[in-house]
Motif scaffolding. Structure first.
Motif, short mmCIF file in Angstrom:
data_model
loop_
_atom_site.label_atom_id
_atom_site.label_comp_id
_atom_site.label_asym_id
_atom_site.label_seq_id
_atom_site.Cartn_x
_atom_site.Cartn_y
_atom_site.Cartn_z
N PHE A 60 0.85 -1.18 0.00
CA PHE A 60 0.00 0.00 0.00
C PHE A 60 0.89 1.23 0.00
O PHE A 60 2.00 1.22 0.51
N ARG A 61 0.37 2.28 -0.61
CA ARG A 61 1.18 3.48 -0.86
C ARG A 61 0.62 4.67 -0.09
O ARG A 61 -0.59 4.85 0.01
N MET A 62 1.53 5.48 0.46
CA MET A 62 1.18 6.73 1.12
C MET A 62 1.90 7.88 0.43
O MET A 62 3.09 7.77 0.12
N PHE A 63 1.19 8.98 0.24
CA PHE A 63 1.76 10.15 -0.42
C PHE A 63 1.55 11.37 0.48
O PHE A 63 0.41 11.72 0.80
N ASP A 64 2.66 11.98 0.89
CA ASP A 64 2.61 13.19 1.71
C ASP A 64 2.53 14.39 0.78
O ASP A 64 3.47 14.68 0.03
N ARG A 65 1.42 15.10 0.83
CA ARG A 65 1.18 16.19 -0.12
C ARG A 65 2.07 17.40 0.16
O ARG A 65 2.46 18.12 -0.75
N GLY A 66 2.37 17.65 1.43
CA GLY A 66 3.16 18.83 1.78
C GLY A 66 4.63 18.68 1.45
O GLY A 66 5.25 19.57 0.86
N TYR A 67 5.21 17.52 1.80
CA TYR A 67 6.64 17.30 1.60
C TYR A 67 6.93 16.60 0.27
O TYR A 67 8.09 16.37 -0.05
N ARG A 68 5.87 16.26 -0.48
CA ARG A 68 6.04 15.59 -1.77
C ARG A 68 6.86 14.31 -1.61
O ARG A 68 7.76 14.02 -2.41
N GLN A 69 6.57 13.57 -0.57
CA GLN A 69 7.25 12.31 -0.32
C GLN A 69 6.25 11.17 -0.42
O GLN A 69 5.05 11.36 -0.20
N ASP A 70 6.75 10.00 -0.75
CA ASP A 70 5.88 8.83 -0.81
C ASP A 70 6.62 7.63 -0.25
O ASP A 70 7.85 7.61 -0.18
N VAL A 71 5.86 6.64 0.16
CA VAL A 71 6.44 5.43 0.72
C VAL A 71 5.56 4.25 0.34
O VAL A 71 4.34 4.37 0.22
#
Length: 477
Positions: A396-407
């Protein structure tokens, strides 16, 4: 169904384990509780339903939904059952550690039916669960299969009346000739009992399979959508609904698209959106007309000619649409990406996140095994800063909108072994593969995360993998 509750952070967690087993009140339902000890006490729980539920196919989770406070988590499965988990209160000894989720109530919501007029079998599978805002001590939820929507009341009872005049305690009526005194019935304490009772049944309004339900912000109405129509219901009225969208053509051979998802705006009770298999999202205003056949806005991104292929129309189909909690943005999920739309800009999304772009070269084989038609859901975190969606291989994927990071993280039992570390996963698309990477050719497409949910207040997520439910909690420093 197996439920695994893991405590960790987006990046990693480390733990040591001790194990204890005991039996539930449900016959054949075994509990295995594992307590993880880190900097704080963290908890992982396995609830093994394999002996309780007869069929593995019926045990596949088909929907996951937190209630508005996050205290309750409901899951529905292909067997028509609804299982509700309740978050335990915080420990006084460890106030920084939030409580684990345990089984609160289990009930059969839908049964298999047969439409004799059309010679069609109606599955009992729960397609959607939607919680109503709590107004009193009881909780209410809507559950739906392909044809019928039911309103359920979930209530607690910890007292029972005793001392009836006309009947015994076991319910048998007394001989009136033996009644010589008048008694005042009293309430006596009893073990807590959770009751699930059907309050309304909304049926016979959909010709095609229901794919979405959404409760309006006025808390009085809700919508239900199938492939070609959207109906508006009042929660108190079961014998009629109002058709507010109808895209069925006079000649079915002219049919070019179907409705894939629909949702009410979280704040504006007159506004709703619905997505289509063509990749468009239409916003409608019920103040404009009774039948919203003309949309107020249409959100559509022009297709890149360089990416045009035989599969373009299939992978552009939107499988889920969700408003942000603020109501300013809207998130859509197609086969390869998640897109964030500003409601004030229709021409293109303001953010696009590639979920598994490495599968673009595998579309032919995904088409042959029908995986290309999988419908992935997506969800927001409580403050709309992070979005989450599922993928294959139990990723499963997570995307941080503020820091433009994903994991990329993996939900599996191996990650919950003693002294395990929940590490980010990476997929190798070619060339020399690193030690901690997995080859795109090694991905298991039978293991997929279609259904996800995020706690509305805390960083707690629920992830469904076939017949397993994993609950992850952010690790506190």
């Amino acid at each position: 169904m197996t439920v695994c509750m893991a405590s960790g952070c987006v990046r990693h967690f480390a733990c040591c384990v001790k194990e204890e087993q005991h039996h539930s009140l449900y016959e054949g339902l075994h509990w295995c509780r594992i307590v993880l000890v880190c900097k704080q006490t963290l908890i992982v729980a396995f609830l093994n339903y394999s002996n309780y539920f007869a069929s593995l196919t019926a045990d596949i989770i088909s929907t996951v939904e937190f209630n508005h406070s996050g205290e309750l988590l409901a899951t529905g499965d292909k067997g028509g059952r609804v299982v509700i988990f309740q978050q335990e209160p915080e420990s006084k000894n460890q106030p920084q550690c939030r409580g684990e989720y345990n089984v609160y109530s289990t009930f059969q919501s839908h049964e298999p039916e047969f439409d004799y007029l059309k010679s069609l079998e109606i599955e009992e599978k729960i397609n959607k669960i939607r919680w109503l805002p709590q107004k009193n001590a009881a909780q209410f939820l809507l559950s739906t299969n392909d044809k019928t929507i039911k309103l359920w009341k979930i209530s607690e009872r910890d007292k029972r009346p005793e001392g009836y005049n006309l009947k015994e305690e076991d319910g048998r009526y007394r001989d009136l000739n033996t009644v010589t005194t008048l008694r005042v019935p009293v309430f006596r304490p009893m073990d807590l009992m959770v009751e699930a009772s059907p309050r309304r049944v909304f049926a016979n309004a959909h010709t095609y399979h229901i794919n979405s339900t959404s409760v309006n912000s006025d808390c009085e109405t809700y919508l239900s959508a199938d492939d070609l129509r959207i109906n508006l219901w009042h929660l108190e009225i079961t014998d009629r609904s109002f058709n507010i969208v109808d895209i069925k053509p006079a000649n079915m051979e002219e049919l070019t698209e179907v409705i894939t998802a629909a949702e009410f705006h979280p704040n504006q009770c007159n506004t709703f959106v619905y997505s289509s298999s063509k990749g468009t999202i239409r916003m409608c205003d019920m103040r404009a007309s009774a039948l919203c056949d003309k949309h107020a806005k249409m959100f559509e991104e022009p297709e890149d000619p360089n990416n045009r292929s035989f599969f373009s129309e299939i992978i552009s189909s939107i499988s889920d649409v969700k408003f942000s909690h603020s109501g300013r943005y809207m998130m859509t999920r197609d086969y390869l990406s998640v897109k964030i739309w500003d409601l004030n800009m229709e021409t293109r999304p303001v953010e696009t996140y590639q979920v598994h772009e490495y599968l673009r070269s595998k579309l032919c084989s995904l088409y042959e095994n029908d995986c290309i038609f999988d419908k992935f859901e997506c969800c927001w975190n409580g403050n709309d800063s992070v979005v989450m969606t599922g993928s294959y291989n139990n990723f499963f994927r997570m995307f941080d909108r503020g820091y433009r990071q994903d994991v990329t993280l993996e939900a599996s039992r191996e990650n919950s072994k003693p002294r395990s570390v929940l590490k980010p996963r990476k997929v190798s698309t070619g060339g020399k593969r690193k030690k901690d990477e997995i080859s795109v050719d090694s991905l298991d497409f039978n293991k997929k995360i279609l259904h996800t949910a995020w706690h509305p207040l805390d960083n707690i997520i629920a992830v469904a993998t076939t017949n397993n439910l994993y609950i992850f909690e952010e690790k506190l420093n």
